[in-house]
Design an enzyme around this catalytic site. Structure first.
Site, PDB file in Angstrom:
ATOM      1  CB  THR A   1     -45.688 -30.106  -0.555  1.00 15.26           C
ATOM      2  OG1 THR A   1     -44.925 -30.383  -1.710  1.00 15.26           O
ATOM      3  CG2 THR A   1     -47.157 -30.227  -0.873  1.00 15.26           C
TER       4      THR A   1
ATOM      5  CE  LYS B   1     -41.420 -27.660   0.506  1.00 13.08           C
ATOM      6  NZ  LYS B   1     -40.292 -28.475   0.074  1.00 13.08           N
TER       7      LYS B   1
ATOM      8  CG  ASN C   1     -40.036 -29.400   5.285  1.00  7.82           C
ATOM      9  OD1 ASN C   1     -39.520 -28.963   6.315  1.00  7.82           O
ATOM     10  ND2 ASN C   1     -39.876 -30.644   4.879  1.00  7.82           N
TER      11      ASN C   1
ATOM     12  CG  ASP D   1     -37.518 -30.220   2.176  1.00  8.16           C
ATOM     13  OD1 ASP D   1     -38.060 -31.323   2.343  1.00  8.16           O
ATOM     14  OD2 ASP D   1     -38.134 -29.204   1.809  1.00  8.16           O
TER      15      ASP D   1
ATOM     16  N   GLY E   1     -34.490 -23.969  -8.675  1.00  7.75           N
ATOM     17  CA  GLY E   1     -35.868 -23.696  -8.258  1.00  7.75           C
ATOM     18  C   GLY E   1     -36.000 -23.742  -6.744  1.00  7.75           C
TER      19      GLY E   1
ATOM     20  CG  ASN F   1     -31.920 -22.798 -13.475  1.00  9.08           C
ATOM     21  OD1 ASN F   1     -32.436 -23.911 -13.387  1.00  9.08           O
ATOM     22  ND2 ASN F   1     -32.617 -21.684 -13.509  1.00  9.08           N
ATOM     23  NE  ARG F   2     -35.956 -24.084 -18.607  1.00  7.82           N
ATOM     24  CZ  ARG F   2     -37.198 -24.526 -18.533  1.00  7.82           C
ATOM     25  NH1 ARG F   2     -37.623 -25.455 -19.379  1.00  7.82           N
ATOM     26  NH2 ARG F   2     -38.033 -24.078 -17.599  1.00  7.82           N
TER      27      ARG F   2
ATOM     28  CE1 TYR G   1     -40.434 -37.999  -4.178  1.00  4.64           C
ATOM     29  CE2 TYR G   1     -42.660 -37.733  -5.006  1.00  4.64           C
ATOM     30  CZ  TYR G   1     -41.679 -37.401  -4.101  1.00  4.64           C
ATOM     31  OH  TYR G   1     -41.935 -36.470  -3.138  1.00  4.64           O
TER      32      TYR G   1
HETATM   33  P1  NDP Z   1     -39.407 -25.382  -9.262  1.00  2.00           P
HETATM   34  O1  NDP Z   1     -40.585 -25.194 -10.176  1.00  2.00           O
HETATM   35  O2  NDP Z   1     -39.205 -24.419  -8.152  1.00  2.00           O
HETATM   36  O3  NDP Z   1     -38.056 -25.333 -10.166  1.00  2.00           O
HETATM   37  C1  NDP Z   1     -38.013 -26.066 -11.347  1.00  2.00           C
HETATM   38  C2  NDP Z   1     -36.569 -26.084 -11.874  1.00  2.00           C
HETATM   39  O4  NDP Z   1     -36.522 -26.979 -12.992  1.00  2.00           O
HETATM   40  C3  NDP Z   1     -36.056 -24.747 -12.378  1.00  2.00           C
HETATM   41  O5  NDP Z   1     -34.674 -24.680 -12.097  1.00  2.00           O
HETATM   42  C4  NDP Z   1     -36.321 -24.839 -13.888  1.00  2.00           C
HETATM   43  O6  NDP Z   1     -35.475 -24.026 -14.646  1.00  2.00           O
HETATM   44  C5  NDP Z   1     -35.993 -26.285 -14.131  1.00  2.00           C
HETATM   45  N1  NDP Z   1     -36.600 -26.877 -15.335  1.00  2.00           N
HETATM   46  C6  NDP Z   1     -37.910 -27.119 -15.551  1.00  2.00           C
HETATM   47  N2  NDP Z   1     -38.072 -27.724 -16.762  1.00  2.00           N
HETATM   48  C7  NDP Z   1     -36.832 -27.855 -17.303  1.00  2.00           C
HETATM   49  C8  NDP Z   1     -36.340 -28.398 -18.519  1.00  2.00           C
HETATM   50  N3  NDP Z   1     -37.153 -28.947 -19.446  1.00  2.00           N
HETATM   51  N4  NDP Z   1     -35.002 -28.383 -18.737  1.00  2.00           N
HETATM   52  C9  NDP Z   1     -34.164 -27.846 -17.812  1.00  2.00           C
HETATM   53  N5  NDP Z   1     -34.572 -27.315 -16.651  1.00  2.00           N
HETATM   54  C10 NDP Z   1     -35.892 -27.325 -16.394  1.00  2.00           C
HETATM   55  O7  NDP Z   1     -39.487 -26.885  -8.771  1.00  2.00           O
HETATM   56  P2  NDP Z   1     -39.024 -27.539  -7.362  1.00  2.00           P
HETATM   57  O8  NDP Z   1     -37.652 -27.082  -7.044  1.00  2.00           O
HETATM   58  O9  NDP Z   1     -40.091 -27.355  -6.366  1.00  2.00           O
HETATM   59  O10 NDP Z   1     -39.011 -29.107  -7.731  1.00  2.00           O
HETATM   60  C11 NDP Z   1     -38.060 -29.626  -8.649  1.00  2.00           C
HETATM   61  C12 NDP Z   1     -38.146 -31.154  -8.709  1.00  2.00           C
HETATM   62  O11 NDP Z   1     -37.865 -31.723  -7.445  1.00  2.00           O
HETATM   63  C13 NDP Z   1     -39.504 -31.720  -9.106  1.00  2.00           C
HETATM   64  O12 NDP Z   1     -39.268 -32.855  -9.923  1.00  2.00           O
HETATM   65  C14 NDP Z   1     -40.115 -32.136  -7.794  1.00  2.00           C
HETATM   66  O13 NDP Z   1     -41.083 -33.169  -7.962  1.00  2.00           O
HETATM   67  C15 NDP Z   1     -38.885 -32.635  -7.069  1.00  2.00           C
HETATM   68  N6  NDP Z   1     -38.977 -32.594  -5.598  1.00  2.00           N
HETATM   69  C16 NDP Z   1     -38.768 -33.744  -4.894  1.00  2.00           C
HETATM   70  C17 NDP Z   1     -38.763 -33.741  -3.502  1.00  2.00           C
HETATM   71  C18 NDP Z   1     -38.515 -35.018  -2.759  1.00  2.00           C
HETATM   72  O14 NDP Z   1     -38.828 -35.104  -1.554  1.00  2.00           O
HETATM   73  N7  NDP Z   1     -37.942 -36.007  -3.380  1.00  2.00           N
HETATM   74  C19 NDP Z   1     -39.011 -32.510  -2.734  1.00  2.00           C
HETATM   75  C20 NDP Z   1     -39.217 -31.343  -3.576  1.00  2.00           C
HETATM   76  C21 NDP Z   1     -39.196 -31.394  -4.955  1.00  2.00           C
HETATM   77  P3  NDP Z   1     -35.886 -22.509 -15.062  1.00  2.00           P
HETATM   78  O15 NDP Z   1     -35.486 -21.652 -13.890  1.00  2.00           O
HETATM   79  O16 NDP Z   1     -35.102 -22.263 -16.285  1.00  2.00           O
HETATM   80  O17 NDP Z   1     -37.378 -22.509 -15.299  1.00  2.00           O
END
Ligand code: NDP
Length: 267
Positions: free
Chosen positions: A72, A76, A97, A110, A135, A156-157, A218
């Protein structure tokens, strides 16, 4: 919270999830429930691995006789680099993963696991997806969606990060300045905004109630709560956790995973 071991003090076991942090992981419960249901005498533990120590940690778990490891955040890509055999999607998205230690091979469950959850939602026919976020997890899902014929719009933000994702993965997705919901049958929130309770800049007044809102986080999130209030069907991240875990188990053990019991263990 699962009991967490440092990789240098990893106990005798068969499978593990590695991450940093990893204490929040529900995978040990989920896989433990699957082994009980299948009558298998196997042990799955959570192992903390700091950034920069993935290769050493995987070597150690391999020498201790572990069969496989789930990986995780944020390891990865490092796991992909440790593997000598990597399946094409995992290589394309630079994210493994699921690792089999005996032959140092790695896959990404995934992406196909996510498509399993879309099938369960009745969305296998495809359409237009508005993806929020660019992300780590967005990468695998974007590739899976395009390979399955979905039209993809990404907001994306930080727009430059979405542009970089699209060009590095060779996607044909459109990158948006503002989330554009009209005509999107699937609104997919891959941002971590839900973890902080932040709202996303979506104009809900123009969203179709026939759309599905899907959040990788979740449980309930502001995104899903607002979507439900506008009459949309919703899906949180637990079905994906089960789907990717079930596919990992099946790849390692060659038996059908008991998805219902796995879901109940983490529900
Ligand atoms: P990353 O840190 O790689 O990416 C985070 C993303 O969220 C970026 O696009 C970032 O934008 C954006 N972001 C963060 N805060 C904000 C905000 N306040 N407003 C708008 N955009 C925001 O995270 P991951 O991709 O690893 O994980 C993302 C989510 O997915 C998490 O909630 C994680 O828990 C969940 N997840 C769930 C899985 C499952 O099995 N259900 C598996 C993997 C992840 P910016 O580029 O602008 O910073």
């Amino acid at each position: 919270m699962s009991e967490v071991f440092s990789w240098r003090e990893a106990p005798a076991a068969d499978f593990a999830v590695i991450g940093d942090p990893v204490a929040h992981s529900r995978s040990p419960w989920m896989h433990g429930a699957a082994y009980r249901e299948l009558g298998l005498d196997l042990r799955y533990v959570a192992v903390h691995v700091p950034v920069g120590e993935v290769a050493e940690a995987l070597d150690r778990l391999s020498s201790l006789g572990y069969q496989g490891v789930n990986v995780t955040v944020p390891h990865k890509e490092a796991a992909m680099e440790w593997c000598v055999q990597v399946e094409p999607t995992a290589r394309r998205v630079r994210a493994v993963n699921t690792v089999r230690l005996s032959d140092r091979s790695g896959v990404n469950t995934d992406a196909p696991g996510f498509m399993d959850t879309l099938r369960d939602l009745g969305l296998e026919q495809g359409g237009t997806c508005l993806m929020l976020g660019a992300g780590g997890s967005a990468r695998a899902l974007a590739v899976a969606l395009e390979e399955a014929g979905w039209r993809l719009r990404i907001w994306n933000r930080t727009a430059s990060r979405a542009e970089e994702m699209v060009s590095s993965l060779g996607l044909s997705a459109e990158v948006l300045e503002e989330p554009q919901v009209e005509g999107a049958g699937l609104l997919l929130n891959t941002t971590s905004a839900s973890l902080s309770g932040a709202e996303l800049p979506i104009d809900w007044s123009v969203v179709s109630s026939a759309s599905v809102a899907y959040d990788l986080a979740y449980g309930q999130s502001p995104f899903l709560a607002t979507a439900a209030a506008h009459g949309l069907r919703t899906c949180d991240g637990l079905p994906l956790l089960v789907a990717q875990g079930a596919r990992s188990l099946e790849w390692w053990l060659g038996v059908e995973a008991p998805r219902r019991q796995m879901a109940e263990a983490i529900g």
